[in-house]
Design an enzyme around this catalytic site. Structure first.
Site, short mmCIF file in Angstrom:
data_model
loop_
_atom_site.label_atom_id
_atom_site.label_comp_id
_atom_site.label_asym_id
_atom_site.label_seq_id
_atom_site.Cartn_x
_atom_site.Cartn_y
_atom_site.Cartn_z
N ASP A 56 -16.48 -22.18 -17.66
CA ASP A 56 -16.00 -21.58 -16.41
C ASP A 56 -17.04 -20.56 -15.96
OD1 ASP A 56 -14.85 -20.18 -14.35
OD2 ASP A 56 -12.91 -19.92 -15.34
N TYR A 144 -12.74 -18.75 2.25
CA TYR A 144 -13.80 -19.66 1.77
C TYR A 144 -15.09 -19.42 2.55
CZ TYR A 144 -16.37 -24.03 1.05
OH TYR A 144 -17.36 -24.96 0.79
N GLY A 145 -15.01 -19.42 3.88
CA GLY A 145 -16.21 -19.18 4.68
C GLY A 145 -16.81 -17.81 4.40
N ALA A 146 -15.95 -16.84 4.21
CA ALA A 146 -16.44 -15.48 3.93
C ALA A 146 -17.16 -15.44 2.58
CB ALA A 146 -15.26 -14.50 3.94
N ALA A 147 -16.59 -16.12 1.59
CA ALA A 147 -17.24 -16.15 0.27
C ALA A 147 -18.58 -16.86 0.36
CB ALA A 147 -16.33 -16.84 -0.74
N LYS A 148 -18.62 -17.98 1.06
CA LYS A 148 -19.90 -18.71 1.19
C LYS A 148 -20.92 -17.86 1.96
CE LYS A 148 -19.23 -22.74 -0.88
NZ LYS A 148 -19.92 -23.03 -2.16
#
Ligand SMILES: NC(=O)c1ccc[n+]([C@@H]2O[C@H](COP(=O)([O-])OP(=O)(O)OC[C@H]3O[C@@H](n4cnc5c(N)ncnc54)[C@H](OP(=O)(O)O)[C@@H]3O)[C@@H](O)[C@H]2O)c1
Length: 240
Positions: A56, A144-148
């Site tokens: 992980d 998700y977009g923010a993390a990417k």
């Protein structure tokens, strides 16, 4: 020269295609993911040049496990990632969702590269896998977009860190690639067609489309390309 290439997310989808493309070019690959059966099955298909480590990568222990399995690494492909389709409204659930996306998409890349960096060869290559979701703003809860998008600043920093050694760091930003586990139960014919319609070339992307771009960025011919965001999206997003 045969290189050692570590590919996270190598048990499925884009990562599996990336691993196959490197083996085809004569390199050795180390596949990383959490699910051992997936990794074992891909390694068996790819043959003796493929090994795997089940870990992980959102944890320090997981990243350290990978580092212990590798003497020297020439190319790191940080492909692990994903998101759920949850759209939570309770504050606790929102916090869990954002933390989960940060762990899965940012820490998996950051910890893998940090663990392997002492073993990265001169002229080494780091290729992260971002997403068109960072450019368009992803759906669901936005996390998700923010993390990417966080990977953009990370890869710019990393490119500056690695530059003096001749190593490069770039981020590929795939568009819509359905032949993966990414979409799960979200997939249906309307969902698919809407995404194909947003491309200029009138088709969905394939894992092989992304793999060939990753292989180019890992090649000697790409030695002068670093700190870049490289879209692989059929023209859905133009020039940024
Ligand atoms: N498919 C698309 O349309 C698309 C578009 C833009 C960006 N991307 C990005 O492309 C990358 C590859 O995704 P994919 O499309 O090939 O989907 P996928 O088939 O779901 O692959 C994601 C991979 O990441 C691994 N992974 C997730 N969390 C991990 C963790 N904590 N530690 C280790 N491995 C982990 C998964 O393996 P385990 O579950 O076994 O750990 C899986 O092999 C992802 O970063 C994704 O965000 C995909």
């Amino acid at each position: 020269m045969s290189r050692t290439v570590v590919v996270s997310g190598g048990g499925t989808g884009i990562g599996r295609a990336v691993a196959a493309a490197f083996v085809e070019r004569g390199d050795r690959v180390v596949l990383v993911g959490r699910r051992e059966p997936k990794l074992r099955a891909v390694a068996e298909t790819l043959g003796p040049e493929a090994t795997w480590v089940a870990a992980d990568l959102s944890t320090a222990d997981g990243a350290a496990l990978v580092a212990r399995a590798v003497d020297r690494v020439h190319v790191i492909v940080a492909g692990a990632g994903g998101t759920s389709a949850a759209v939570p409204s309770e504050l606790d659930a929102i916090a869990r969702e954002w933390r989960a996306d940060f762990d899965q998409n940012v820490l998996t890349a950051v910890l893998l590269v940090a663990a392997l960096r002492p073993k990265l060869a001169e002229q080494g290559r780091v290729i992260g896998v971002g997403s068109i979701g960072a450019q368009l703003g992803s759906g669901y809860s936005g996390s998700y977009g923010a993390a990417k998008a966080a990977l953009h600043a990370w890869i710019f920093w990393l490119a500056a860190e690695l530059g003096p050694t001749g190593a490069t760091a770039n981020l590929v930003l795939p568009g819509y690639v359905p032949d993966t586990e990414f979409f799960g139960e979200r997939m249906n014919p309307q969902f698919h067609q809407a995404r194909v319609d947003r491309t200029l070339v009138g088709r969905a992307g394939t894992p092989a489309d992304v793999a060939s771009t990753v292989c180019f960025l890992a090649s000697p011919e790409a030695a002068f390309i670093t700190g870049q965001l490289v879209g692989v999206n059929g023209g859905t997003v133009l020039g940024r």
